[in-house]
Design a protein around this motif. Structure first.
Motif, PDB file in Angstrom:
ATOM      1  N   TYR A  32       0.444  -1.165   0.363  1.00 56.91           N
ATOM      2  CA  TYR A  32      -0.503   0.063   0.610  1.00 56.91           C
ATOM      3  C   TYR A  32       0.890   1.090   0.464  1.00 56.91           C
ATOM      4  N   HIS A  33       1.418   1.425   0.290  1.00 54.52           N
ATOM      5  CA  HIS A  33       2.746   2.458   1.584  1.00 54.52           C
ATOM      6  C   HIS A  33       3.419   2.851  -0.054  1.00 54.52           C
ATOM      7  N   LEU A  34       3.639   1.526  -1.208  1.00 51.88           N
ATOM      8  CA  LEU A  34       4.533   1.540  -2.183  1.00 51.88           C
ATOM      9  C   LEU A  34       3.868   2.392  -3.326  1.00 51.88           C
ATOM     10  N   ILE A  35       3.302   1.890  -3.375  1.00 58.56           N
ATOM     11  CA  ILE A  35       2.067   2.388  -4.625  1.00 58.56           C
ATOM     12  C   ILE A  35       1.665   3.731  -4.246  1.00 58.56           C
ATOM     13  N   GLU A  36       1.359   3.656  -3.174  1.00 61.94           N
ATOM     14  CA  GLU A  36       0.597   5.250  -2.710  1.00 61.94           C
ATOM     15  C   GLU A  36       2.332   6.255  -2.992  1.00 61.94           C
ATOM     16  N   ARG A  37       3.430   6.259  -2.867  1.00 58.05           N
ATOM     17  CA  ARG A  37       4.780   7.251  -3.234  1.00 58.05           C
ATOM     18  C   ARG A  37       4.767   7.024  -5.205  1.00 58.05           C
ATOM     19  N   GLY A  38       4.138   5.844  -5.267  1.00 56.04           N
ATOM     20  CA  GLY A  38       4.126   5.584  -6.761  1.00 56.04           C
ATOM     21  C   GLY A  38       3.447   7.321  -7.536  1.00 56.04           C
ATOM     22  N   GLY A  39       2.608   7.591  -6.995  1.00 56.58           N
ATOM     23  CA  GLY A  39       1.386   8.641  -7.146  1.00 56.58           C
ATOM     24  C   GLY A  39       0.444   7.472  -7.681  1.00 56.58           C
ATOM     25  N   HIS A  40      -0.360   6.575  -7.005  1.00 57.28           N
ATOM     26  CA  HIS A  40      -1.175   5.974  -7.004  1.00 57.28           C
ATOM     27  C   HIS A  40      -2.209   5.682  -5.587  1.00 57.28           C
ATOM     28  N   SER A  41      -3.584   5.377  -6.119  1.00 59.52           N
ATOM     29  CA  SER A  41      -4.318   5.010  -5.797  1.00 59.52           C
ATOM     30  C   SER A  41      -5.026   3.879  -5.413  1.00 59.52           C
ATOM     31  N   LEU A  48       2.610  -2.547 -15.630  1.00 59.70           N
ATOM     32  CA  LEU A  48       4.063  -3.913 -15.140  1.00 59.70           C
ATOM     33  C   LEU A  48       4.696  -2.826 -14.910  1.00 59.70           C
ATOM     34  N   ASP A  49       5.295  -1.906 -15.327  1.00 58.91           N
ATOM     35  CA  ASP A  49       6.309  -0.806 -15.260  1.00 58.91           C
ATOM     36  C   ASP A  49       6.113  -0.026 -14.096  1.00 58.91           C
ATOM     37  N   ASP A  50       5.107   0.362 -13.426  1.00 58.43           N
ATOM     38  CA  ASP A  50       4.508   0.588 -12.042  1.00 58.43           C
ATOM     39  C   ASP A  50       5.131  -0.646 -11.459  1.00 58.43           C
ATOM     40  N   ALA A  51       5.221  -1.653 -11.682  1.00 59.67           N
ATOM     41  CA  ALA A  51       5.758  -3.164 -11.116  1.00 59.67           C
ATOM     42  C   ALA A  51       6.685  -3.296 -10.698  1.00 59.67           C
ATOM     43  N   ILE A  54       8.511  -1.081  -8.741  1.00 59.55           N
ATOM     44  CA  ILE A  54       8.106  -1.346  -6.943  1.00 59.55           C
ATOM     45  C   ILE A  54       9.192  -2.839  -6.804  1.00 59.55           C
ATOM     46  N   ALA A  55       9.381  -3.082  -7.506  1.00 59.20           N
ATOM     47  CA  ALA A  55       9.721  -4.700  -7.175  1.00 59.20           C
ATOM     48  C   ALA A  55      11.681  -4.315  -7.433  1.00 59.20           C
ATOM     49  N   ARG A  56      12.012  -3.209  -8.642  1.00 60.89           N
ATOM     50  CA  ARG A  56      13.361  -2.281  -7.722  1.00 60.89           C
ATOM     51  C   ARG A  56      13.814  -2.293  -6.507  1.00 60.89           C
ATOM     52  N   LYS A  57      12.589  -1.244  -5.653  1.00 62.71           N
ATOM     53  CA  LYS A  57      12.699  -0.714  -4.868  1.00 62.71           C
ATOM     54  C   LYS A  57      12.546  -1.612  -3.428  1.00 62.71           C
ATOM     55  N   THR A  58      12.082  -2.708  -4.259  1.00 67.82           N
ATOM     56  CA  THR A  58      11.829  -4.129  -3.046  1.00 67.82           C
ATOM     57  C   THR A  58      13.081  -5.491  -2.733  1.00 67.82           C
ATOM     58  N   ARG A  59      13.715  -4.927  -4.106  1.00 72.67           N
ATOM     59  CA  ARG A  59      14.983  -6.075  -4.738  1.00 72.67           C
ATOM     60  C   ARG A  59      13.509  -7.361  -4.900  1.00 72.67           C
ATOM     61  N   ALA A  60      12.540  -7.472  -4.862  1.00 75.38           N
ATOM     62  CA  ALA A  60      11.812  -8.399  -5.317  1.00 75.38           C
ATOM     63  C   ALA A  60      12.500  -9.177  -6.394  1.00 75.38           C
ATOM     64  N   GLU A  61      12.067 -10.967  -6.403  1.00 75.52           N
ATOM     65  CA  GLU A  61      12.613 -11.331  -7.585  1.00 75.52           C
ATOM     66  C   GLU A  61      11.254 -11.513  -8.282  1.00 75.52           C
ATOM     67  N   VAL A  62      10.156 -11.864  -8.011  1.00 77.78           N
ATOM     68  CA  VAL A  62       9.167 -11.852  -8.821  1.00 77.78           C
ATOM     69  C   VAL A  62       8.016 -11.489  -8.812  1.00 77.78           C
ATOM     70  N   ILE A  63       7.213 -10.626  -9.816  1.00 77.75           N
ATOM     71  CA  ILE A  63       5.735  -9.670  -9.471  1.00 77.75           C
ATOM     72  C   ILE A  63       4.559 -10.976  -9.980  1.00 77.75           C
ATOM     73  N   ALA A  64       3.307 -10.399  -9.136  1.00 75.91           N
ATOM     74  CA  ALA A  64       2.316 -11.046  -9.720  1.00 75.91           C
ATOM     75  C   ALA A  64       1.415 -10.229 -10.277  1.00 75.91           C
ATOM     76  N   LEU A  65       0.803  -9.772 -11.254  1.00 80.47           N
ATOM     77  CA  LEU A  65       0.210  -8.856 -11.478  1.00 80.47           C
ATOM     78  C   LEU A  65      -1.512 -10.600 -11.631  1.00 80.47           C
ATOM     79  N   GLY A  66      -2.774  -9.312 -11.201  1.00 82.36           N
ATOM     80  CA  GLY A  66      -3.732 -10.526 -11.881  1.00 82.36           C
ATOM     81  C   GLY A  66      -4.897  -9.817 -11.693  1.00 82.36           C
ATOM     82  N   SER A  67      -6.144 -10.365 -12.667  1.00 76.19           N
ATOM     83  CA  SER A  67      -7.705  -9.303 -13.005  1.00 76.19           C
ATOM     84  C   SER A  67      -8.314 -10.516 -12.970  1.00 76.19           C
TER      85      SER A  67
END
Length: 355
Positions: A32-41, A48-51, A54-67
């Motif tokens: 929530y905080h990372l999304i908010e800092r990126g200017g999103h609600s 994917l670019d936004d995700a 976020i992954a770069r800032k947190t050093r994540a290795e895998v992103i899960a996006l869904g709908s």
């Protein structure tokens, strides 16, 4: 009304993935905080670019996006896994729930499939404990819980508690909902006595909790009893076992400060900044600890960073002004307080000379 699933589904997957000892997962609060800092609600579509950012800032290795989409009574949920390094697709899975009440069970199945793609297939013991056993079998109760977490993140404690009370009324076995009520009363609120029955109820239902949630509730219960050394111990375990939990670093740093273990508090908070370099609350806590031990230049630097990260928060300017005041170096024209904000006289007084 299934709009709440935008956040609710993410919370379900986070809970499920957190059961695996092979995965470190960002908490809903951090996300929530990372999304908010990126200017999103929270209602914005995250591309994917936004995700990837976020992954770069947190050093994540895998992103899960869904709908998800509703087709009559049926709900289809699609999830894609992407490499956090380059955004390349790694895997995709989907499920169809024949009716809303089936969502929890279907998310369990989908989570296991996705975890396997990440090389973290659940162990036998983990696979026996499903989401509806860890959280609730009642989708409406989960809806109230998800909405309450959103309110709590915005520090709307009374609204969060009211929603959580509705959740436990629908499912009296909903352990984490009881735990969250206790947290709202004792940790982010000031009603420790009110929190105790709820936290005790959560303990009684501990078989419905993840290991991480059990540790958090142990810490919250100790805070409610003003037993801060006992609260520090489970937070230390969380940091060791779940190193991405920024909340644990922040909370432990404050508790260590209260126990006058300032050097360790500084070390823990700096570790938290490695995990989340833009956590404004950690910078504020770090600045206050530096003031306690008369390291004024470092206090000013920490609170300057706090102002940079939260320029519209009156408390950020209060903290910076207090640091300058304590250092006897208040710059000309900077009073530390924005128009309409009120300083806390008791805090400011300790920095003033005894005339």
């Amino acid at each position: 009304d299934l709009d709440w699933l935008r956040e609710g589904l993410a919370d379900m997957f986070i809970t499920n993935f957190s059961r695996s000892k092979q995965l470190n997962v960002l908490s809903r609060q951090q996300l929530y905080h990372l999304i908010e800092r990126g200017g999103h609600s929270q209602t914005d579509t995250i591309r994917l670019d936004d995700a990837l950012e976020i992954a770069r800032k947190t050093r994540a290795e895998v992103i899960a996006l869904g709908s998800y989409v509703r087709l009559g009574e049926k709900i289809r949920i699609d999830v894609q896994l992407h490499s956090a390094q380059n955004g390349q697709p790694l895997a995709s899975e989907s499920i169809v729930a024949d009716q809303p009440q089936d969502i929890l069970a279907q998310v369990d199945l989908l989570s296991f499939k996705l975890a396997a793609h990440m090389g973290a297939a659940p162990e036998v013991e983990e696979s026996r404990t499903k989401l509806d056993g860890l959280m609730t079998i009642n989708l409406e109760a989960y809806r109230y819980y998800s909405l309450a977490v959103e309110k709590a993140q915005a520090l709307h404690n009374e609204e969060a508690i009211a929603l959580l009370e509705k959740a436990v009324a629908l499912d009296p076995q909903f352990a984490m909902a009881y735990g969250r009520i206790g947290y709202a009363y004792a940790v982010t609120g000031t009603h420790a006595e009110r929190s105790k029955p709820y936290l005790e109820k959560a303990f009684l239902l501990s078989n419905h909790l993840t290991e991480k949630d059990r540790l958090y509730i142990t810490a919250w219960y100790s805070i409610a009893h003003l037993d801060y050394p006992a609260a520090i111990a489970p937070l230390r375990k969380i940091i060791n076992q779940y190193p991405l939990e920024a909340e644990a670093y922040f909370r432990m740093g404050y508790l260590l400060r209260g126990e006058r273990q300032h050097e360790e508090a500084v070390r823990v908070l700096k570790q938290g900044l490695v995990i989340d370099p833009e956590d404004k609350d950690i910078y504020n806590a770090l600045g206050l600890i530096y003031l306690d031990i008369n390291r004024y230049d470092e206090a000013i630097a920490a609170h300057q960073r706090y102002v940079e990260l939260a320029p519209k928060e009156p408390n950020a300017h209060d903290s910076l002004g207090m640091s300058y005041q304590c250092a006897r170096a208040l710059p000309r024209g900077h009073h530390g307080i924005q128009p309409g904000a009120r300083a806390q006289p008791a805090i400011w007084h300790r920095c003033l000379p005894p005339w």
